[in-house]
Enzyme design. Structure first.
Site, mmCIF file in Angstrom:
data_model
loop_
_atom_site.group_PDB
_atom_site.id
_atom_site.type_symbol
_atom_site.label_atom_id
_atom_site.label_comp_id
_atom_site.label_asym_id
_atom_site.label_seq_id
_atom_site.Cartn_x
_atom_site.Cartn_y
_atom_site.Cartn_z
ATOM 1 N N THR A 17 0.836 -1.213 0.000
ATOM 2 C CA THR A 17 0.000 0.000 0.000
ATOM 3 C C THR A 17 0.861 1.250 0.000
ATOM 4 O OG1 THR A 17 -1.836 -1.099 1.098
ATOM 5 C CG2 THR A 17 -1.728 1.287 1.346
ATOM 6 N N TRP A 69 3.549 1.858 -1.251
ATOM 7 C CA TRP A 69 4.257 2.124 -2.507
ATOM 8 C C TRP A 69 3.323 2.529 -3.636
ATOM 9 C CZ3 TRP A 69 9.400 2.491 -2.517
ATOM 10 C CH2 TRP A 69 10.069 1.934 -1.430
ATOM 11 N N GLY A 91 -3.038 5.833 -7.571
ATOM 12 C CA GLY A 91 -4.149 6.270 -6.755
ATOM 13 C C GLY A 91 -5.212 5.227 -6.590
ATOM 14 N N GLU A 140 -5.795 6.807 -15.924
ATOM 15 C CA GLU A 140 -4.696 5.859 -16.161
ATOM 16 C C GLU A 140 -5.136 4.870 -17.220
ATOM 17 O OE1 GLU A 140 -3.518 4.133 -12.437
ATOM 18 O OE2 GLU A 140 -2.931 6.048 -11.597
ATOM 19 N N ASP A 192 3.198 -15.295 1.201
ATOM 20 C CA ASP A 192 2.979 -16.091 2.425
ATOM 21 C C ASP A 192 1.496 -16.406 2.657
ATOM 22 O OD1 ASP A 192 5.748 -15.706 3.021
ATOM 23 O OD2 ASP A 192 5.236 -13.741 3.851
ATOM 24 N N HIS A 205 3.781 -4.626 -14.886
ATOM 25 C CA HIS A 205 3.583 -3.192 -15.139
ATOM 26 C C HIS A 205 4.477 -2.792 -16.298
ATOM 27 C CE1 HIS A 205 3.257 1.113 -14.640
ATOM 28 N NE2 HIS A 205 2.310 0.919 -13.741
ATOM 29 N N ARG A 223 -3.044 -2.209 -19.334
ATOM 30 C CA ARG A 223 -1.672 -2.525 -19.004
ATOM 31 C C ARG A 223 -1.082 -3.701 -19.762
ATOM 32 N NH1 ARG A 223 -1.348 -1.746 -12.700
ATOM 33 N NH2 ARG A 223 -1.545 0.446 -13.213
ATOM 34 N N HIS A 243 4.156 -6.855 -11.216
ATOM 35 C CA HIS A 243 3.536 -5.767 -10.443
ATOM 36 C C HIS A 243 2.404 -6.234 -9.531
ATOM 37 C CE1 HIS A 243 2.444 -1.687 -9.541
ATOM 38 N NE2 HIS A 243 1.247 -1.796 -10.092
ATOM 39 N N ARG A 251 -5.794 -6.747 -13.981
ATOM 40 C CA ARG A 251 -6.404 -5.701 -13.149
ATOM 41 C C ARG A 251 -6.374 -4.339 -13.842
ATOM 42 N NH1 ARG A 251 -4.119 -1.979 -9.626
ATOM 43 N NH2 ARG A 251 -2.108 -2.907 -10.040
#
Ligand code: SIN
Length: 557
Positions: free
Chosen positions: A62, A64, A68, A133, A237, A258, A306, A367, A402
């Site tokens: 989060t 990093w 937005g 974006e 994990d 990315h 993307r 990413h 995504r």
């Protein structure tokens, strides 16, 4: 029918007997937007909440996030338009109902984040500043501090947690395994979690927390690959402990690369992200001859979804034999760079590139994991008492790829939904069953070899031969045993477990869809592959099954 391999990977792990034991109603594993939102929303509804995090509270992904958080908040926008963009990016593999929930509950969830104290950027006339974006047809990305959105959200959430004495926090605590009160097939479910805590006073070393529910919010798996935008803690994990406890993982092959990550020769691990928002503000990609190669590839050109941009960059790198392409953002000018992208500006300059006067070298890097622990629309997994939210989860909103800036939103929306149902579903207090554990840790020293093969064979471009090479190496590594029981070997074992399942799913999916790109099967093939690969583990063996479902993007692309 799918001929799925059965792969032997480390099963239940051998931990030393707990040196300490404590109790809680709920344990939240992870401290990014998903984990802290769940903890804050559960406050007052359950008696005891324990948040455990592998490093310090702010060390996860989060913090990093640059671009937005996407939500239909602008006057020109609607949840329906956000829904269409999300479904199109997801390439027919989204859960349509989960997407509907995301886009409809998103605006209120973002307003709640603002009420909590998150300071988003505003335009001079006082309106929330919304940008665009890749894959979005409207301005709908709320951002903070220019390109420091995640850091601001994390700050606000931590401040709220610090004001909530009823939420206990244990940092430097790795979740080793989930504890059940009996076999799942006999009605068993969550009864606790074992932790390895490093240097937290009386709770040092391996211990057990007995609890009535666990919320997994431990983030993604980026460290499976040698180059990633993810921080060092993202070692898969949560997915691995859930799998070992009997939960179903879904869509692991859909790993997003990315497109614009700063290219640093010979660098490994976390790499500097150049936010898609930079292209959203007008930056564009060029090759070594200065050609704007995204033009003509997609109607949105440099702002295509993307996977389209990552593929176009990789294709041009392969055609020209270059290790990267270039991002040109010089025309934005110094003042704009300083105001809108201060973090990226400082980072690129620290690596010797001034984007005000120079092109930025960029190449795709791992990413985001679109798949994860399969959940229903309230974050419930297939293990009673175990919930998952955020990147560790597969709620179905991302499908095969995504949409930019939907990840913070997913964590926010689905953690709220978990908090709506979990208090009424707490399991009765119990003492976890002692299970017959088998040893299975692989040495931490093999991590680098694993990451290199995953990047070179299971990265942006995949084919049957490369995937088979990777599977063979992973099988070999799974046969090695660690001398030491330490965090490095636990994490590496988790990386191996997830890498094996991801590689198998990528090998079985003989098509190209979203972020999964098969050179040997370059087309999307709905007739064979509309649906999902689920991964399950029984007695230390993983296997995959295919769940056929109609494509959900209504054929729009
Ligand atoms: C970016 O800023 O490009 C990343 C945002 C995201 O991954 O959603």
């Amino acid at each position: 029918m799918v001929d799925a391999p059965v792969r032997r990977v480390p099963g239940r792990l051998t931990a030393p007997p707990p040196g300490w034991t404590t109790t809680s109603d709920v344990v939240v594993i992870g401290s990014g937007i998903a984990g802290l939102t769940a903890a804050l929303r559960l406050r007052g509804q359950v008696d005891k909440i324990l948040v455990v995090t592998k490093d310090v509270l702010a060390a996860g992904s989060t913090q990093w996030a640059q671009g937005g958080i996407a939500a239909a908040l602008g006057p020109e926008d609607t949840p329906e338009q956000h829904e269409v963009d999300t479904l199109v990016a997801g390439a027919g593999a989204c859960d349509a109902e989960a997407v509907r929930i995301l886009v409809n509950e998103g605006p209120e969830a973002v307003r709640e984040l603002i009420a909590l104290g998150t300071k988003f950027d505003h335009s001079p006339d006082g309106e929330l500043s919304l940008t665009r974006e890749g894959g979005h047809h409207r301005d709908r990305i709320a951002h903070a501090g220019g390109d420091a959105t995640g850091a601001e959200i994390q700050r606000a959430l931590i401040a709220a947690i610090e004001q909530a004495p009823e939420i206990e926090v244990v940092q430097h605590a790795l979740a080793v395994d989930l504890l059940l009160d009996g076999p799942l097939e006999e009605g068993g479910g969550i009864a606790g979690v074992t932790l390895h805590v490093m240097g937290e006073g009386q709770r040092d070393g391996v211990g057990a927390v007995h609890c009535r529910a666990v919320v997994l919010a431990s983030g993604g798996l980026g460290q499976v690959f040698s180059q990633t935008t993810n921080p060092a803690v993202s070692t898969g994990d949560g997915m691995a402990v859930a799998l070992r406890a009997g939960a179903v993982l879904r869509d692991l092959e859909f790993v997003q690369f990315h497109p614009t990550v700063m290219y640093l020769p010979d660098s490994r691990g976390q790499q500097p992200l150049i936010s898609e928002a930079v292209r959203g503000e007008g930056a564009f990609l060029v090759d070594f001859e200065g050609n704007r190669f995204m033009q003509g590839v997609h109607e949105l050109a440099d702002l295509a979804p993307r996977d389209v941009v990552a593929k176009a960059i990789t294709r041009r790198m392969n055609e020209t034999g270059r290790p990267h392409m270039w991002l040109d953002a010089r025309h934005l000018g110094a003042a704009f760079w300083e105001r809108r992208f201060p973090t990226i500006l400082a980072t690129t300059r620290s690596h010797g590139i001034d984007p005000v006067t120079q092109l930025i070298p960029v190449a795709p890097a791992c990413h985001y994991a679109s798949g994860g622990v399969r959940t229903d629309l309230f974050g419930r997994t297939s293990v009673p008492g175990l919930y998952a939210t955020g990147e560790v989860a597969c709620s179905g909103v991302h499908g095969a790829n995504r949409l930019a800036s939907n990840s913070l939103l997913e964590g926010l929306v689905f953690s709220r939904r978990i908090a709506d149902v979990l208090p009424g579903e707490l399991r009765p207090p119990s003492v976890p069953a002692v299970d017959g554990r088998t040893a299975g840790l692989v040495p931490g020293a093999v991590r680098r070899e694993l990451q290199e093969v995953m990047t070179s064979r299971v990265g942006v471009l995949r084919n049957a031969e490369g995937l088979s090479d990777a599977a063979q190496l992973l099988d070999k590594l799974a046969g090695l045993r660690a001398d030491a029981v330490d965090q490095e070997s636990w994490e590496t074992t988790n990386l191996l477990t997830i890498s094996a399942a991801l590689t198998d799913a990528a090998a079985l999916r003989e098509e190209t869809r979203g972020s999964h790109w098969r050179e040997d099967f370059p087309e999307r093939d709905d007739a064979r592959w509309a649906g999902h690969f689920d991964v399950v583990m029984t007695d230390g063996e993983t296997t995959l099954r295919f769940d056929a479902e109609p494509a959900t993007d209504r054929g729009v692309s």
